[in-house]
Design a protein around this motif. Structure first.
Motif, PDB file in Angstrom:
ATOM      1  N   VAL A 110      19.731  14.386 -11.096  1.00 54.22           N
ATOM      2  CA  VAL A 110      20.704  13.346 -11.431  1.00 54.22           C
ATOM      3  C   VAL A 110      21.790  13.975 -12.298  1.00 54.22           C
ATOM      4  O   VAL A 110      21.486  14.651 -13.286  1.00 54.22           O
ATOM      5  N   PRO A 111      23.057  13.787 -11.954  1.00 53.37           N
ATOM      6  CA  PRO A 111      24.123  14.446 -12.721  1.00 53.37           C
ATOM      7  C   PRO A 111      24.305  13.818 -14.097  1.00 53.37           C
ATOM      8  O   PRO A 111      23.990  12.641 -14.302  1.00 53.37           O
ATOM      9  N   PRO A 112      24.817  14.585 -15.064  1.00 53.29           N
ATOM     10  CA  PRO A 112      25.106  14.009 -16.383  1.00 53.29           C
ATOM     11  C   PRO A 112      26.159  12.917 -16.274  1.00 53.29           C
ATOM     12  O   PRO A 112      27.078  12.999 -15.442  1.00 53.29           O
ATOM     13  N   LEU A 113      26.023  11.905 -17.086  1.00 54.18           N
ATOM     14  CA  LEU A 113      27.017  10.836 -17.103  1.00 54.18           C
ATOM     15  C   LEU A 113      28.295  11.339 -17.754  1.00 54.18           C
ATOM     16  O   LEU A 113      28.262  12.034 -18.771  1.00 54.18           O
ATOM     17  N   THR A 114      29.419  10.963 -17.178  1.00 56.99           N
ATOM     18  CA  THR A 114      30.712  11.405 -17.701  1.00 56.99           C
ATOM     19  C   THR A 114      31.451  10.294 -18.426  1.00 56.99           C
ATOM     20  O   THR A 114      32.544  10.524 -18.948  1.00 56.99           O
ATOM     21  N   ARG A 115      30.898   9.089 -18.451  1.00 57.33           N
ATOM     22  CA  ARG A 115      31.506   7.994 -19.208  1.00 57.33           C
ATOM     23  C   ARG A 115      30.413   7.057 -19.685  1.00 57.33           C
ATOM     24  O   ARG A 115      29.300   7.052 -19.155  1.00 57.33           O
ATOM     25  N   GLU A 116      30.761   6.262 -20.687  1.00 54.59           N
ATOM     26  CA  GLU A 116      29.797   5.312 -21.235  1.00 54.59           C
ATOM     27  C   GLU A 116      29.669   4.107 -20.307  1.00 54.59           C
ATOM     28  O   GLU A 116      30.669   3.584 -19.812  1.00 54.59           O
ATOM     29  N   LEU A 117      28.425   3.675 -20.079  1.00 52.20           N
ATOM     30  CA  LEU A 117      28.159   2.548 -19.194  1.00 52.20           C
ATOM     31  C   LEU A 117      27.771   1.305 -19.994  1.00 52.20           C
ATOM     32  O   LEU A 117      27.198   1.408 -21.080  1.00 52.20           O
ATOM     33  N   LEU A 118      28.075   0.151 -19.432  1.00 55.45           N
ATOM     34  CA  LEU A 118      27.694  -1.154 -19.994  1.00 55.45           C
ATOM     35  C   LEU A 118      28.075  -1.238 -21.470  1.00 55.45           C
ATOM     36  O   LEU A 118      27.246  -1.516 -22.330  1.00 55.45           O
ATOM     37  N   THR A 119      29.341  -1.002 -21.732  1.00 60.24           N
ATOM     38  CA  THR A 119      29.779  -0.799 -23.113  1.00 60.24           C
ATOM     39  C   THR A 119      30.699  -1.897 -23.629  1.00 60.24           C
ATOM     40  O   THR A 119      31.366  -1.726 -24.651  1.00 60.24           O
ATOM     41  N   SER A 120      30.767  -3.040 -22.951  1.00 61.23           N
ATOM     42  CA  SER A 120      31.733  -4.066 -23.349  1.00 61.23           C
ATOM     43  C   SER A 120      31.389  -4.736 -24.669  1.00 61.23           C
ATOM     44  O   SER A 120      32.279  -5.234 -25.361  1.00 61.23           O
ATOM     45  N   VAL A 121      30.105  -4.774 -25.026  1.00 62.17           N
ATOM     46  CA  VAL A 121      29.682  -5.445 -26.266  1.00 62.17           C
ATOM     47  C   VAL A 121      28.762  -4.514 -27.054  1.00 62.17           C
ATOM     48  O   VAL A 121      27.816  -3.953 -26.499  1.00 62.17           O
ATOM     49  N   HIS A 122      29.055  -4.367 -28.340  1.00 64.35           N
ATOM     50  CA  HIS A 122      28.186  -3.628 -29.266  1.00 64.35           C
ATOM     51  C   HIS A 122      27.807  -4.565 -30.398  1.00 64.35           C
ATOM     52  O   HIS A 122      28.683  -5.169 -31.030  1.00 64.35           O
ATOM     53  N   ALA A 123      26.528  -4.688 -30.671  1.00 65.52           N
ATOM     54  CA  ALA A 123      26.051  -5.555 -31.747  1.00 65.52           C
ATOM     55  C   ALA A 123      26.136  -4.837 -33.090  1.00 65.52           C
ATOM     56  O   ALA A 123      26.120  -3.606 -33.151  1.00 65.52           O
ATOM     57  N   PRO A 124      26.210  -5.595 -34.188  1.00 63.10           N
ATOM     58  CA  PRO A 124      26.165  -4.962 -35.516  1.00 63.10           C
ATOM     59  C   PRO A 124      24.861  -4.192 -35.727  1.00 63.10           C
ATOM     60  O   PRO A 124      23.809  -4.568 -35.207  1.00 63.10           O
ATOM     61  N   ARG A 125      24.954  -3.134 -36.517  1.00 62.13           N
ATOM     62  CA  ARG A 125      23.789  -2.302 -36.816  1.00 62.13           C
ATOM     63  C   ARG A 125      23.348  -2.591 -38.252  1.00 62.13           C
ATOM     64  O   ARG A 125      24.035  -2.214 -39.210  1.00 62.13           O
ATOM     65  N   GLU A 126      22.234  -3.275 -38.397  1.00 59.64           N
ATOM     66  CA  GLU A 126      21.773  -3.724 -39.710  1.00 59.64           C
ATOM     67  C   GLU A 126      21.231  -2.552 -40.529  1.00 59.64           C
ATOM     68  O   GLU A 126      20.549  -1.653 -40.005  1.00 59.64           O
ATOM     69  N   ALA A 127      21.501  -2.590 -41.842  1.00 61.01           N
ATOM     70  CA  ALA A 127      21.028  -1.530 -42.734  1.00 61.01           C
ATOM     71  C   ALA A 127      19.508  -1.406 -42.703  1.00 61.01           C
ATOM     72  O   ALA A 127      18.963  -0.298 -42.760  1.00 61.01           O
ATOM     73  N   VAL A 128      18.805  -2.528 -42.594  1.00 61.87           N
ATOM     74  CA  VAL A 128      17.344  -2.472 -42.588  1.00 61.87           C
ATOM     75  C   VAL A 128      16.819  -1.754 -41.344  1.00 61.87           C
ATOM     76  O   VAL A 128      15.775  -1.094 -41.388  1.00 61.87           O
ATOM     77  N   VAL A 129      17.532  -1.853 -40.240  1.00 61.20           N
ATOM     78  CA  VAL A 129      17.136  -1.151 -39.017  1.00 61.20           C
ATOM     79  C   VAL A 129      17.327   0.352 -39.198  1.00 61.20           C
ATOM     80  O   VAL A 129      16.463   1.156 -38.826  1.00 61.20           O
ATOM     81  N   VAL A 130      18.455   0.741 -39.772  1.00 59.81           N
ATOM     82  CA  VAL A 130      18.695   2.156 -40.070  1.00 59.81           C
ATOM     83  C   VAL A 130      17.584   2.695 -40.965  1.00 59.81           C
ATOM     84  O   VAL A 130      17.035   3.779 -40.724  1.00 59.81           O
ATOM     85  N   GLU A 131      17.218   1.909 -41.989  1.00 62.71           N
ATOM     86  CA  GLU A 131      16.159   2.322 -42.913  1.00 62.71           C
ATOM     87  C   GLU A 131      14.809   2.422 -42.209  1.00 62.71           C
ATOM     88  O   GLU A 131      14.071   3.406 -42.375  1.00 62.71           O
ATOM     89  N   THR A 132      14.472   1.419 -41.432  1.00 58.16           N
ATOM     90  CA  THR A 132      13.152   1.358 -40.791  1.00 58.16           C
ATOM     91  C   THR A 132      12.904   2.557 -39.901  1.00 58.16           C
ATOM     92  O   THR A 132      11.810   3.152 -39.919  1.00 58.16           O
ATOM     93  N   TRP A 133      13.896   2.937 -39.101  1.00 56.18           N
ATOM     94  CA  TRP A 133      13.693   4.005 -38.119  1.00 56.18           C
ATOM     95  C   TRP A 133      14.192   5.357 -38.609  1.00 56.18           C
ATOM     96  O   TRP A 133      14.163   6.329 -37.863  1.00 56.18           O
ATOM     97  N   GLY A 134      14.656   5.422 -39.862  1.00 55.62           N
ATOM     98  CA  GLY A 134      15.106   6.689 -40.413  1.00 55.62           C
ATOM     99  C   GLY A 134      16.296   7.269 -39.686  1.00 55.62           C
ATOM    100  O   GLY A 134      16.369   8.490 -39.463  1.00 55.62           O
ATOM    101  N   LEU A 135      17.257   6.427 -39.339  1.00 54.80           N
ATOM    102  CA  LEU A 135      18.416   6.855 -38.563  1.00 54.80           C
ATOM    103  C   LEU A 135      19.535   7.339 -39.480  1.00 54.80           C
ATOM    104  O   LEU A 135      19.610   6.971 -40.659  1.00 54.80           O
ATOM    105  N   GLU A 136      20.408   8.152 -38.933  1.00 51.29           N
ATOM    106  CA  GLU A 136      21.531   8.671 -39.705  1.00 51.29           C
ATOM    107  C   GLU A 136      22.793   7.831 -39.524  1.00 51.29           C
ATOM    108  O   GLU A 136      23.811   8.092 -40.175  1.00 51.29           O
ATOM    109  N   ASP A 137      22.740   6.828 -38.660  1.00 51.88           N
ATOM    110  CA  ASP A 137      23.914   6.002 -38.392  1.00 51.88           C
ATOM    111  C   ASP A 137      24.275   5.155 -39.611  1.00 51.88           C
ATOM    112  O   ASP A 137      23.404   4.721 -40.372  1.00 51.88           O
TER     113      ASP A 137
END
Length: 302
Positions: free
Chosen positions: A225-252
């Motif tokens: 399968v070839p690498p994707l060259t553009r973002e798909l299904l990108t019309s809506v992005h939900a807010p990213r809650e601080a508690v979610v970043v904390e819970t999963w140890g994300l850098e976002d």
């Protein structure tokens, strides 16, 4: 150009408008389902000639001859689970598979929902009209839903609540995979990341690439399968809650706005519009409380 003509041009191959220009000699197939189906079609690349078609919930009776024509010449059907006689039409997964020629391959894929990155969001269908969605964004914030019902929600979501909702969401996805014998994707969420989901039911490219690879394996495609060259299904992005970043140890970095078609929509504005909508559609509040009782309990709503 009227809406019907625009729709026919958008799905021109499906309606037979550009058969001559799209004749490829490759194996032909269909990807059937909701908005996720089109993203998977694009992610699979060009080894198959997968016809762009309307999402299953938009198919109408006049589309059936075109659908039947493509089924009769398809070598591959990739489909989400669709119940028999969906919307009163013979377009259930089993019905579509039965219309394929002998030797055609069928691969079933799950409807992908994962709430572990957006634990306060939900989808609610008002019983009075299941097609209705609230303004600005089609997702319900369970805290706002609770407010509309006169219930109290804790001031902050806890990591325990995030994990509980994530675990239940993965369990539900596993049950759907097992019930319909689909390609498996639930294991991809063992370590949640925001590049996996833009909203609770809009996967990101990380999921599309992995799912496309697994579908390709199921179909024994000869090329990677070839690498994707553009973002798909990108019309809506939900807010990213601080508690979610904390819970999963994300850098976002946490975010507070919705992003809709590239524009920021403040969550406070969404809350105001949704509260007004709930006042007009109280059955949506009742339905949401019933359907999402477990998540509300995990969030500590009383």
């Amino acid at each position: 150009m009227d809406d019907d003509e625009g729709r026919r041009r958008h799905y021109g191959q499906f309606y037979g408008l550009d058969d001559e220009t799209r004749a490829t000699g490759r194996r032909t197939g269909l990807v059937v389902g909701n908005c996720q189906a089109e993203s998977l079609r694009l992610a699979l690349g060009d080894e198959l000639d997968l016809v762009r078609m309307p999402p299953v919930h938009e198919i109408v009776a006049s589309d059936l001859p075109h659908l039947q024509r493509w089924l009769e010449r398809s070598h591959v059907l990739i489909t989400q689970p669709v119940r028999d006689d969906y919307h009163g039409l013979p377009i259930g997964s089993r019905q579509l598979a039965a219309a394929l020629p002998a030797g055609a391959r069928v691969v079933r894929i799950p409807v992908i929902r994962f709430a572990g990155l957006y634990p306060v969001h939900a989808i609610v269908r008002p019983p009075s009209d299941p097609s209705l969605t609230p303004p600005l964004v089609a997702y319900h914030d369970l805290r706002v839903l609770a407010e509309a019902a006169g219930l109290a929600a804790p001031a902050a979501v806890t990591p325990d609540a995030v994990r509980a909702i994530a675990n239940e969401s993965i369990d539900q996805l596993r049950r759907r995979e097992q019930a319909h014998a689909t390609v498996v994707v639930s294991d991809l969420f063992a370590r949640p990341r925001f590049d996996q989901m833009r909203t609770l039911n809009h996967p990101g490219n990380a999921i599309w690439s992995a799912l496309a690879e697994r579908v390709g394996d199921a179909l024994a495609l000869s090329d990677p399968v070839p690498p994707l060259t553009r973002e798909l299904l990108t019309s809506v992005h939900a807010p990213r809650e601080a508690v979610v970043v904390e819970t999963w140890g994300l850098e976002d970095a946490p975010t507070t706005d919705w992003i809709v078609e590239g524009d920021a929509v403040p969550a406070a504005h969404v809350r105001q519009e949704h509260l007004a909508w709930y006042a007009r559609h109280p059955d949506a509040v009742t339905a949401g409380l019933e359907r999402h009782a477990a998540a509300l309990a995990a969030l500590g709503v009383r």
